[in-house]
Design a protein around this motif. Structure first.
Motif, PDB file in Angstrom:
ATOM      1  N   ASP A  12       0.825  -1.208   0.000  1.00  0.00           N
ATOM      2  CA  ASP A  12       0.000   0.000   0.000  1.00  0.00           C
ATOM      3  C   ASP A  12       0.863   1.262   0.000  1.00  0.00           C
ATOM      4  O   ASP A  12       0.572   2.225  -0.720  1.00  0.00           O
ATOM      5  CB  ASP A  12      -0.941   0.005   1.208  1.00  0.00           C
ATOM      6  CG  ASP A  12      -2.062  -1.020   1.078  1.00  0.00           C
ATOM      7  OD1 ASP A  12      -2.239  -1.570  -0.021  1.00  0.00           O
ATOM      8  OD2 ASP A  12      -2.756  -1.255   2.091  1.00  0.00           O
ATOM      9  N   LEU A  13       1.913   1.252   0.806  1.00  0.00           N
ATOM     10  CA  LEU A  13       2.796   2.421   0.845  1.00  0.00           C
ATOM     11  C   LEU A  13       3.574   2.572  -0.461  1.00  0.00           C
ATOM     12  O   LEU A  13       3.771   3.685  -0.950  1.00  0.00           O
ATOM     13  CB  LEU A  13       3.759   2.318   2.030  1.00  0.00           C
ATOM     14  CG  LEU A  13       3.123   2.526   3.411  1.00  0.00           C
ATOM     15  CD1 LEU A  13       4.131   2.236   4.522  1.00  0.00           C
ATOM     16  CD2 LEU A  13       2.587   3.947   3.553  1.00  0.00           C
ATOM     17  N   MET A  18       4.466   5.412  -5.582  1.00  0.00           N
ATOM     18  CA  MET A  18       4.463   5.404  -7.043  1.00  0.00           C
ATOM     19  C   MET A  18       3.439   6.378  -7.619  1.00  0.00           C
ATOM     20  O   MET A  18       3.615   6.904  -8.720  1.00  0.00           O
ATOM     21  CB  MET A  18       4.179   3.991  -7.561  1.00  0.00           C
ATOM     22  CG  MET A  18       5.257   2.956  -7.256  1.00  0.00           C
ATOM     23  SD  MET A  18       6.883   3.358  -7.963  1.00  0.00           S
ATOM     24  CE  MET A  18       7.769   3.889  -6.481  1.00  0.00           C
ATOM     25  N   GLN A  19       2.365   6.645  -6.884  1.00  0.00           N
ATOM     26  CA  GLN A  19       1.328   7.574  -7.326  1.00  0.00           C
ATOM     27  C   GLN A  19       1.600   9.011  -6.869  1.00  0.00           C
ATOM     28  O   GLN A  19       0.742   9.878  -6.983  1.00  0.00           O
ATOM     29  CB  GLN A  19      -0.041   7.115  -6.820  1.00  0.00           C
ATOM     30  CG  GLN A  19      -0.511   5.811  -7.434  1.00  0.00           C
ATOM     31  CD  GLN A  19      -1.835   5.321  -6.859  1.00  0.00           C
ATOM     32  OE1 GLN A  19      -2.289   5.787  -5.803  1.00  0.00           O
ATOM     33  NE2 GLN A  19      -2.470   4.379  -7.548  1.00  0.00           N
ATOM     34  N   ASP A  20       2.810   9.241  -6.338  1.00  0.00           N
ATOM     35  CA  ASP A  20       3.254  10.578  -5.903  1.00  0.00           C
ATOM     36  C   ASP A  20       2.345  11.173  -4.829  1.00  0.00           C
ATOM     37  O   ASP A  20       2.125  12.394  -4.779  1.00  0.00           O
ATOM     38  CB  ASP A  20       3.330  11.536  -7.103  1.00  0.00           C
ATOM     39  CG  ASP A  20       4.390  11.130  -8.110  1.00  0.00           C
ATOM     40  OD1 ASP A  20       5.416  10.569  -7.676  1.00  0.00           O
ATOM     41  OD2 ASP A  20       4.185  11.350  -9.312  1.00  0.00           O
ATOM     42  N   LYS A  21       1.835  10.314  -3.951  1.00  0.00           N
ATOM     43  CA  LYS A  21       1.005  10.823  -2.868  1.00  0.00           C
ATOM     44  C   LYS A  21       1.835  11.401  -1.732  1.00  0.00           C
ATOM     45  O   LYS A  21       1.304  12.060  -0.840  1.00  0.00           O
ATOM     46  CB  LYS A  21       0.090   9.704  -2.352  1.00  0.00           C
ATOM     47  CG  LYS A  21      -0.974   9.295  -3.363  1.00  0.00           C
ATOM     48  CD  LYS A  21      -1.947   8.287  -2.790  1.00  0.00           C
ATOM     49  CE  LYS A  21      -3.041   7.967  -3.814  1.00  0.00           C
ATOM     50  NZ  LYS A  21      -4.017   6.974  -3.279  1.00  0.00           N
ATOM     51  N   PHE A  22       3.145  11.133  -1.766  1.00  0.00           N
ATOM     52  CA  PHE A  22       4.077  11.739  -0.821  1.00  0.00           C
ATOM     53  C   PHE A  22       5.096  12.556  -1.603  1.00  0.00           C
ATOM     54  O   PHE A  22       5.551  12.138  -2.671  1.00  0.00           O
ATOM     55  CB  PHE A  22       4.808  10.680   0.004  1.00  0.00           C
ATOM     56  CG  PHE A  22       3.900   9.826   0.847  1.00  0.00           C
ATOM     57  CD1 PHE A  22       3.310  10.339   1.986  1.00  0.00           C
ATOM     58  CD2 PHE A  22       3.639   8.516   0.493  1.00  0.00           C
ATOM     59  CE1 PHE A  22       2.479   9.548   2.772  1.00  0.00           C
ATOM     60  CE2 PHE A  22       2.804   7.720   1.260  1.00  0.00           C
ATOM     61  CZ  PHE A  22       2.214   8.243   2.402  1.00  0.00           C
ATOM     62  N   PRO A  29       3.087   8.620   7.441  1.00  0.00           N
ATOM     63  CA  PRO A  29       2.266   8.416   8.646  1.00  0.00           C
ATOM     64  C   PRO A  29       3.067   7.695   9.725  1.00  0.00           C
ATOM     65  O   PRO A  29       3.908   6.844   9.430  1.00  0.00           O
ATOM     66  CB  PRO A  29       1.103   7.567   8.135  1.00  0.00           C
ATOM     67  CG  PRO A  29       1.002   7.894   6.674  1.00  0.00           C
ATOM     68  CD  PRO A  29       2.415   8.110   6.223  1.00  0.00           C
ATOM     69  N   SER A  30       2.776   8.024  10.966  1.00  0.00           N
ATOM     70  CA  SER A  30       3.519   7.429  12.077  1.00  0.00           C
ATOM     71  C   SER A  30       3.162   5.961  12.248  1.00  0.00           C
ATOM     72  O   SER A  30       2.159   5.469  11.712  1.00  0.00           O
ATOM     73  CB  SER A  30       3.206   8.181  13.369  1.00  0.00           C
ATOM     74  OG  SER A  30       1.850   7.941  13.751  1.00  0.00           O
ATOM     75  N   GLU A  31       3.965   5.259  13.032  1.00  0.00           N
ATOM     76  CA  GLU A  31       3.675   3.862  13.332  1.00  0.00           C
ATOM     77  C   GLU A  31       2.328   3.727  14.019  1.00  0.00           C
ATOM     78  O   GLU A  31       1.547   2.816  13.716  1.00  0.00           O
ATOM     79  CB  GLU A  31       4.783   3.274  14.217  1.00  0.00           C
ATOM     80  CG  GLU A  31       6.118   3.093  13.511  1.00  0.00           C
ATOM     81  CD  GLU A  31       7.161   2.465  14.414  1.00  0.00           C
ATOM     82  OE1 GLU A  31       6.787   2.045  15.551  1.00  0.00           O
ATOM     83  OE2 GLU A  31       8.333   2.378  14.017  1.00  0.00           O
ATOM     84  N   ASN A  32       2.028   4.648  14.937  1.00  0.00           N
ATOM     85  CA  ASN A  32       0.750   4.588  15.641  1.00  0.00           C
ATOM     86  C   ASN A  32      -0.428   4.778  14.691  1.00  0.00           C
ATOM     87  O   ASN A  32      -1.430   4.061  14.768  1.00  0.00           O
ATOM     88  CB  ASN A  32       0.697   5.660  16.734  1.00  0.00           C
ATOM     89  CG  ASN A  32       1.499   5.262  17.965  1.00  0.00           C
ATOM     90  OD1 ASN A  32       1.681   4.072  18.238  1.00  0.00           O
ATOM     91  ND2 ASN A  32       1.983   6.241  18.707  1.00  0.00           N
TER      92      ASN A  32
END
Length: 238
Positions: A12-13, A18-22, A29-32
């Motif tokens: 998912d990440l 790949m979709q440039d969402k980041f 997003p944090s581990e929590n």
């Protein structure tokens, strides 16, 4: 089931990356947060994030979290052409450093000897150089050279950092190559140590030769191992 959940998080990440969402250097997003989203213990999220880090896609900062690596920092490399790796990097303005790793005689290898167009009775030497940019090891170059072509290679090889410069000293001025062969591999323990990478960073392996023009003489058989996370590759006509 544990492995399935961790792989789902990785997938998912990866899809989001790949979709440039980041954006480059943006905090993930944090581990929590991820543990809450997937309704799993934090350890599963941590394992997934560590795998992405080992693959070279993200990096961590103590106490701050994990961030997307900037792919724009990758070096554009033309895999074919008449220029050496040294010439390509220096002409592009990269601070290249080369370390001669070894010069050693190899045992008979049919494919290498055939590529060099020499007989089994010839001696062939392997000259290996580690390439570093901004003190980071990015590639390992191995050149296989026949002693019948270069009689002093056993003595000269341990000092060489640029094979093209050596060939020009020997009177060969123009170079080309035949077809290059590309493959992907994961690093051995020795390669991980030399290239300072993790086991999950794929390596691009390029095998080709160097031919002197207009003599049409094969000078070397070449095997180059590139860290895949350090380059963007372009294949251009010779």
């Amino acid at each position: 089931m544990t492995q399935d959940v961790e792989q789902m998080i990785v997938d998912d990440l990866m899809k989001a990356i790949m979709q440039d969402k980041f954006k480059p250097n943006e905090r993930l997003p944090s581990e929590n947060d991820l543990a809450n989203d997937y309704r799993v213990p934090r350890i599963k999220v941590r394992n997934a994030l560590q795998k992405l880090e080992e693959m070279g896609y993200i990096y961590s900062q103590q106490g701050k979290g994990r961030f997307l690596k900037d792919s724009q920092q990758q070096i554009e490399l033309h895999l074919t052409g008449s220029k050496s790796f040294t010439e390509k990097m220096l002409s592009s303005g990269y601070p290249l450093k080369t370390k001669n790793v070894s010069c050693e005689k190899i045992a008979y290898h049919p494919r290498i000897y055939s590529a060099l167009q020499v007989t089994e009775s010839d001696e062939v030497f392997k000259i290996s150089r580690l390439r570093l940019i901004e003190e980071k090891p990015v590639a390992l170059h191995s050149s296989y050279v026949a002693k019948s072509t270069f009689p002093n290679i056993e003595q000269d090889g341990a000092q060489l950092r640029s094979m093209f410069a050596y060939y020009r000293q020997m009177g060969y001025m123009e170079f080309t190559s035949s077809a290059s062969h590309l493959s992907i591999s994961f690093p051995t323990s020795e390669e991980r140590s030399m290239l300072e990478c993790t086991a999950l960073v794929p390596l691009l392996i390029v095998e080709s030769n160097c031919i002197a023009e207009p003599q049409n003489k094969v000078l070397e058989y070449t095997k180059i191992i590139y860290r895949s996370d350090s380059f963007r590759y372009a294949i251009t006509p010779k």
